[in-house]
Design a protein around this motif. Structure first.
Motif, short mmCIF file in Angstrom:
data_model
loop_
_atom_site.label_atom_id
_atom_site.label_comp_id
_atom_site.label_asym_id
_atom_site.label_seq_id
_atom_site.Cartn_x
_atom_site.Cartn_y
_atom_site.Cartn_z
N ILE A 37 3.48 -1.89 4.29
CA ILE A 37 4.49 -0.86 4.02
C ILE A 37 5.81 -1.53 3.65
O ILE A 37 6.26 -2.46 4.32
N TYR A 66 -1.94 -1.40 7.13
CA TYR A 66 -1.51 -1.31 5.74
C TYR A 66 -0.13 -1.93 5.55
O TYR A 66 0.71 -1.91 6.45
N ARG A 110 -0.06 5.94 11.66
CA ARG A 110 -1.48 5.63 11.42
C ARG A 110 -1.64 4.48 10.43
O ARG A 110 -2.54 3.65 10.57
N ALA A 111 -0.75 4.44 9.43
CA ALA A 111 -0.82 3.37 8.44
C ALA A 111 -0.56 2.01 9.07
O ALA A 111 -1.24 1.02 8.78
N LYS A 112 0.45 1.96 9.95
CA LYS A 112 0.74 0.70 10.63
C LYS A 112 -0.43 0.30 11.53
O LYS A 112 -0.83 -0.86 11.58
N PHE A 139 2.18 6.18 -2.42
CA PHE A 139 0.95 5.63 -1.82
C PHE A 139 -0.03 5.18 -2.91
O PHE A 139 -0.10 5.80 -3.98
N ASP A 158 0.81 -1.21 0.00
CA ASP A 158 0.00 0.00 0.00
C ASP A 158 0.85 1.27 0.00
O ASP A 158 0.44 2.30 -0.54
N ILE A 159 2.03 1.17 0.62
CA ILE A 159 2.91 2.33 0.76
C ILE A 159 4.36 1.90 0.55
O ILE A 159 4.78 0.86 1.08
N LEU A 217 -5.97 7.69 5.05
CA LEU A 217 -5.06 8.10 6.12
C LEU A 217 -5.21 9.58 6.45
O LEU A 217 -5.16 9.97 7.62
N VAL A 250 -5.51 4.68 -0.27
CA VAL A 250 -4.90 4.52 1.06
C VAL A 250 -4.54 5.89 1.64
O VAL A 250 -4.83 6.18 2.80
#
Length: 234
Positions: A198, A196, A190-192, A164, A115-116, A172, A168
């Motif tokens: 990474i 998501y 926030r992504a973790k 990104f 996702d990232i 975020l 997603v």
């Protein structure tokens, strides 16, 4: 796929033609569809005039004018509204994020489906160039503090060279509260937290050649407050 590059600018008239040319070369050499969204914060040095001239040369440049400096995070939020790509790069316009890494980000995303993709100065083959010892210590210290308190699962939390999936990033940004330099850190945390996927790509971070760094005492204090507030919040 189409890639959008968001470039926030403030007093970058010397750097902007160089970074745009290099971004164009990175995408064109791989026959990849792209656009650049310049978010211009009313620079007194004439950056807007340069952007308008570049727009005549490169037809895939979009300019978003703002009344003044409103924070890096808000620049990305405003820039995203102008993007038409389904993948979004966040980059600095001061040449510290070399566009030569763009194909590496894209390959990593395609091969893993993540996702990232975030650039890191602190993995093997990554690094910095042109920094004095003080700047290295500040950066390392900022990352160490954030890693101890937030456990983000990445090696370079304060960097902002990232790719990104558009959807997603949109999700975020709905939960991110920071609008200044703490924004980069909070997005990854926030992504973790949201689960998501990474991945990291090593980059060489080069100190700016033209202009002055935007990092000062107020940004450092803002960062420390942001780390603490995020620690409490999560």
């Amino acid at each position: 796929s189409k890639y959008s590059v968001i470039l926030p600018t403030y007093n970058e008239k010397e750097n902007l033609p160089l970074i745009i040319s290099m971004i164009n070369k990175a995408f064109e050499s791989n026959s990849t569809d792209y656009e650049v969204v310049i978010v211009e914060d009313n620079s007194p040095d004439g950056t807007l005039d340069v952007a308008i001239q570049l727009q005549k040369i490169y037809k895939n440049i979009i300019i978003h004018q703002r009344p003044g400096k409103m924070g890096l995070g808000s620049a990305y939020i405003d820039g995203l509204k102008k993007c038409t790509g389904n993948y979004v790069f966040l980059m600095d316009a001061d040449m510290s994020h070399h566009p030569k890494h763009i194909p590496e980000f894209i390959r990593m995303q395609i091969s893993t489906g993540c996702d990232i993709v975030t650039g890191t100065r602190y993995a093997k083959k990554g690094g910095v160039a042109g920094w004095d010892l003080k700047r290295v210590i500040v950066s390392r210290g900022a990352n160490l503090l954030a890693n101890l308190l937030l456990n983000p699962g990445v090696s370079d939390l304060t960097g902002s060279y990232r790719l990104f999936k558009r959807e997603v990033l949109e999700k975020l940004l709905q939960s991110v509260k920071g609008r200044t330099y703490v924004f980069q850190m909070e997005v990854i945390v926030r992504a973790k937290q949201a689960g998501y996927h990474i991945e990291e790509v090593p980059i060489i971070f080069v100190d700016r050649i033209y202009g002055q760094s935007k990092l000062g005492a107020s940004e450092i204090i803002s960062y420390l407050k942001g780390v603490w507030n995020l620690f409490i919040d999560i």
